[in-house]
Write a protein that holds these residues in place. Structure first.
Motif, PDB file in Angstrom:
ATOM      1  N   ARG A  28      44.536 -24.900 148.185  1.00 11.60           N
ATOM      2  CA  ARG A  28      45.150 -23.751 148.869  1.00 11.60           C
ATOM      3  C   ARG A  28      44.702 -22.408 148.305  1.00 11.60           C
ATOM      4  NH1 ARG A  28      51.201 -21.653 148.798  1.00 11.60           N
ATOM      5  NH2 ARG A  28      51.058 -22.547 146.743  1.00 11.60           N
ATOM      6  N   ASP A  29      44.743 -22.215 147.001  1.00 13.75           N
ATOM      7  CA  ASP A  29      44.474 -20.888 146.441  1.00 13.75           C
ATOM      8  C   ASP A  29      42.986 -20.579 146.283  1.00 13.75           C
ATOM      9  OD1 ASP A  29      44.305 -22.776 144.414  1.00 13.75           O
ATOM     10  OD2 ASP A  29      45.401 -21.589 142.941  1.00 13.75           O
ATOM     11  N   THR A  30      42.181 -21.537 145.876  1.00  8.91           N
ATOM     12  CA  THR A  30      40.751 -21.283 145.642  1.00  8.91           C
ATOM     13  C   THR A  30      39.883 -21.589 146.855  1.00  8.91           C
ATOM     14  OG1 THR A  30      40.296 -23.522 144.837  1.00  8.91           O
ATOM     15  CG2 THR A  30      41.026 -21.872 143.202  1.00  8.91           C
ATOM     16  N   ARG A  31      40.413 -22.355 147.806  1.00  9.16           N
ATOM     17  CA  ARG A  31      39.706 -22.795 149.007  1.00  9.16           C
ATOM     18  C   ARG A  31      38.566 -23.768 148.702  1.00  9.16           C
ATOM     19  NH1 ARG A  31      43.635 -22.203 152.336  1.00  9.16           N
ATOM     20  NH2 ARG A  31      43.904 -20.171 153.262  1.00  9.16           N
ATOM     21  N   GLU A  32      38.509 -24.304 147.472  1.00 14.02           N
ATOM     22  CA  GLU A  32      37.466 -25.286 147.180  1.00 14.02           C
ATOM     23  C   GLU A  32      37.745 -26.576 147.947  1.00 14.02           C
ATOM     24  OE1 GLU A  32      37.487 -26.598 142.970  1.00 14.02           O
ATOM     25  OE2 GLU A  32      39.608 -26.074 142.959  1.00 14.02           O
ATOM     26  N   VAL A  33      36.668 -27.193 148.436  1.00 11.43           N
ATOM     27  CA  VAL A  33      36.794 -28.461 149.134  1.00 11.43           C
ATOM     28  C   VAL A  33      36.930 -29.542 148.071  1.00 11.43           C
ATOM     29  CG1 VAL A  33      35.680 -30.099 150.677  1.00 11.43           C
ATOM     30  CG2 VAL A  33      35.472 -27.641 151.104  1.00 11.43           C
ATOM     31  N   LEU A  34      38.020 -30.293 148.139  1.00  6.99           N
ATOM     32  CA  LEU A  34      38.332 -31.277 147.110  1.00  6.99           C
ATOM     33  C   LEU A  34      37.781 -32.657 147.425  1.00  6.99           C
ATOM     34  CD1 LEU A  34      42.048 -30.246 146.571  1.00  6.99           C
ATOM     35  CD2 LEU A  34      40.096 -29.691 145.089  1.00  6.99           C
ATOM     36  N   MET A  35      37.988 -33.118 148.634  1.00  6.04           N
ATOM     37  CA  MET A  35      37.607 -34.483 148.986  1.00  6.04           C
ATOM     38  C   MET A  35      37.617 -34.670 150.489  1.00  6.04           C
ATOM     39  SD  MET A  35      41.133 -36.499 148.014  1.00  6.04           S
ATOM     40  CE  MET A  35      40.981 -37.844 149.176  1.00  6.04           C
ATOM     41  N   VAL A  36      37.016 -35.771 150.908  1.00  5.21           N
ATOM     42  CA  VAL A  36      37.039 -36.203 152.301  1.00  5.21           C
ATOM     43  C   VAL A  36      37.576 -37.628 152.304  1.00  5.21           C
ATOM     44  CG1 VAL A  36      35.647 -36.746 154.328  1.00  5.21           C
ATOM     45  CG2 VAL A  36      35.094 -34.741 152.935  1.00  5.21           C
ATOM     46  N   ALA A  37      38.482 -37.896 153.215  1.00  5.48           N
ATOM     47  CA  ALA A  37      39.051 -39.244 153.333  1.00  5.48           C
ATOM     48  C   ALA A  37      39.296 -39.511 154.812  1.00  5.48           C
ATOM     49  CB  ALA A  37      40.346 -39.351 152.522  1.00  5.48           C
ATOM     50  N   GLY A  96      45.866 -32.331 139.050  1.00  6.40           N
ATOM     51  CA  GLY A  96      44.895 -33.218 138.425  1.00  6.40           C
ATOM     52  C   GLY A  96      43.625 -33.314 139.254  1.00  6.40           C
ATOM     53  N   ALA A  97      42.838 -34.336 138.957  1.00  6.73           N
ATOM     54  CA  ALA A  97      41.556 -34.537 139.627  1.00  6.73           C
ATOM     55  C   ALA A  97      41.755 -35.022 141.058  1.00  6.73           C
ATOM     56  CB  ALA A  97      40.732 -35.557 138.847  1.00  6.73           C
ATOM     57  N   ALA A  98      40.912 -34.534 141.961  1.00  7.39           N
ATOM     58  CA  ALA A  98      40.960 -35.027 143.342  1.00  7.39           C
ATOM     59  C   ALA A  98      40.074 -36.256 143.507  1.00  7.39           C
ATOM     60  CB  ALA A  98      40.511 -33.936 144.307  1.00  7.39           C
ATOM     61  N   CYS A  99      39.008 -36.324 142.721  1.00  8.43           N
ATOM     62  CA  CYS A  99      38.050 -37.415 142.868  1.00  8.43           C
ATOM     63  C   CYS A  99      38.441 -38.625 142.020  1.00  8.43           C
ATOM     64  CB  CYS A  99      36.663 -36.934 142.452  1.00  8.43           C
ATOM     65  SG  CYS A  99      35.358 -38.131 142.818  1.00  8.43           S
ATOM     66  N   HIS A 100      38.157 -39.806 142.534  1.00  6.64           N
ATOM     67  CA  HIS A 100      38.482 -41.034 141.801  1.00  6.64           C
ATOM     68  C   HIS A 100      37.665 -41.176 140.514  1.00  6.64           C
ATOM     69  CE1 HIS A 100      34.885 -42.358 143.950  1.00  6.64           C
ATOM     70  NE2 HIS A 100      34.794 -43.321 143.051  1.00  6.64           N
ATOM     71  N   THR A 105      36.705 -32.115 141.931  1.00  3.11           N
ATOM     72  CA  THR A 105      36.448 -32.369 143.344  1.00  3.11           C
ATOM     73  C   THR A 105      35.437 -33.502 143.473  1.00  3.11           C
ATOM     74  OG1 THR A 105      34.489 -31.061 143.917  1.00  3.11           O
ATOM     75  CG2 THR A 105      36.553 -29.849 143.636  1.00  3.11           C
ATOM     76  N   CYS A 106      35.328 -34.046 144.655  1.00  2.00           N
ATOM     77  CA  CYS A 106      34.330 -35.091 144.908  1.00  2.00           C
ATOM     78  C   CYS A 106      32.943 -34.496 145.114  1.00  2.00           C
ATOM     79  CB  CYS A 106      34.737 -35.905 146.141  1.00  2.00           C
ATOM     80  SG  CYS A 106      36.225 -36.877 145.881  1.00  2.00           S
ATOM     81  N   PHE A 107      32.834 -33.176 145.043  1.00  2.00           N
ATOM     82  CA  PHE A 107      31.565 -32.507 145.286  1.00  2.00           C
ATOM     83  C   PHE A 107      31.006 -31.839 144.034  1.00  2.00           C
ATOM     84  CE2 PHE A 107      33.861 -32.793 149.261  1.00  2.00           C
ATOM     85  CZ  PHE A 107      32.905 -33.398 150.061  1.00  2.00           C
ATOM     86  N   VAL A 111      24.297 -31.729 143.426  1.00  2.00           N
ATOM     87  CA  VAL A 111      23.971 -30.544 144.223  1.00  2.00           C
ATOM     88  C   VAL A 111      22.588 -30.770 144.813  1.00  2.00           C
ATOM     89  CG1 VAL A 111      23.570 -28.063 144.194  1.00  2.00           C
ATOM     90  CG2 VAL A 111      25.352 -29.054 142.738  1.00  2.00           C
ATOM     91  N   LEU A 112      22.510 -30.773 146.130  1.00  2.00           N
ATOM     92  CA  LEU A 112      21.230 -31.002 146.800  1.00  2.00           C
ATOM     93  C   LEU A 112      20.460 -29.704 147.070  1.00  2.00           C
ATOM     94  CD1 LEU A 112      22.324 -33.737 149.376  1.00  2.00           C
ATOM     95  CD2 LEU A 112      21.289 -34.049 147.114  1.00  2.00           C
ATOM     96  N   LEU A 113      21.171 -28.589 147.213  1.00  4.88           N
ATOM     97  CA  LEU A 113      20.544 -27.304 147.476  1.00  4.88           C
ATOM     98  C   LEU A 113      21.476 -26.213 146.964  1.00  4.88           C
ATOM     99  CD1 LEU A 113      18.251 -25.717 148.954  1.00  4.88           C
ATOM    100  CD2 LEU A 113      19.749 -25.699 150.968  1.00  4.88           C
ATOM    101  N   THR A 114      20.907 -25.220 146.328  1.00  5.10           N
ATOM    102  CA  THR A 114      21.699 -24.110 145.841  1.00  5.10           C
ATOM    103  C   THR A 114      20.872 -22.833 145.850  1.00  5.10           C
ATOM    104  OG1 THR A 114      23.049 -23.276 144.007  1.00  5.10           O
ATOM    105  CG2 THR A 114      21.131 -24.588 143.423  1.00  5.10           C
ATOM    106  N   ASP A 115      21.525 -21.687 145.907  1.00  3.44           N
ATOM    107  CA  ASP A 115      20.829 -20.390 145.812  1.00  3.44           C
ATOM    108  C   ASP A 115      20.602 -20.006 144.371  1.00  3.44           C
ATOM    109  OD1 ASP A 115      20.515 -19.925 148.522  1.00  3.44           O
ATOM    110  OD2 ASP A 115      22.421 -18.882 148.715  1.00  3.44           O
ATOM    111  N   ALA A 116      21.294 -20.651 143.439  1.00  2.33           N
ATOM    112  CA  ALA A 116      21.144 -20.332 142.014  1.00  2.33           C
ATOM    113  C   ALA A 116      19.720 -20.639 141.576  1.00  2.33           C
ATOM    114  CB  ALA A 116      22.129 -21.122 141.180  1.00  2.33           C
ATOM    115  N   GLY A 117      19.166 -19.814 140.786  1.00  4.47           N
ATOM    116  CA  GLY A 117      17.820 -20.147 140.402  1.00  4.47           C
ATOM    117  C   GLY A 117      17.284 -19.230 139.438  1.00  4.47           C
TER     118      GLY A 117
END
Length: 117
Positions: A28-37, A96-100, A105-107, A111-117
């Motif tokens: 809710r507060d950070t808007r980070e995607v935690l998991m997909v189920a 606590g943790a969202a990922c098993h 998070t589960c993400f 990382v497959l692609l990022t702008d960091a570099g």
């Protein structure tokens, strides 16, 4: 057997052939995607009525309440249905943790692609 889910909501859902709808959990507060189920009608009904994220485990073929055994719970503040009716968005407070795996998070792992570099 009839579903306890509101018929108006049920009619809008576009399910997979096995009766499931994708559910994305977002902090809710950070808007980070935690998991997909996945959710079936009963899981969605329970989530809407208890505000405890309830999902359907495809591997165990049963409902599970997030955090029931781990203590890593999700309190649900909002549930939104996307424009196509095939994905739910749960706005939650994750404890606590969202990922098993124990990650926040589960993400976090790959990382497959990022702008960091």
């Amino acid at each position: 057997m009839s579903s306890p889910l509101d018929p108006t909501v049920s009619a809008r859902l576009k399910r997979t052939p096995d009766g499931l709808v994708c559910a994305v959990a977002q902090q809710r507060d950070t808007r980070e995607v935690l998991m997909v189920a996945w959710m079936d009608d009963e899981a969605l009904h329970r989530t809407l009525t208890t505000r405890r994220a309830t999902y359907y485990s495809r591997s165990r073929q049963q409902l599970w309440v997030k955090g029931e055994t781990s203590g890593h719970t999700q309190y649900v503040h909002e549930v939104r249905l996307d424009c196509d009716g095939d994905t739910l968005l749960l706005i939650v407070d994750q404890v606590g943790a969202a990922c098993h795996t124990g990650d926040r998070t589960c993400f976090d792992a790959t990382v497959l692609l990022t702008d960091a570099g």
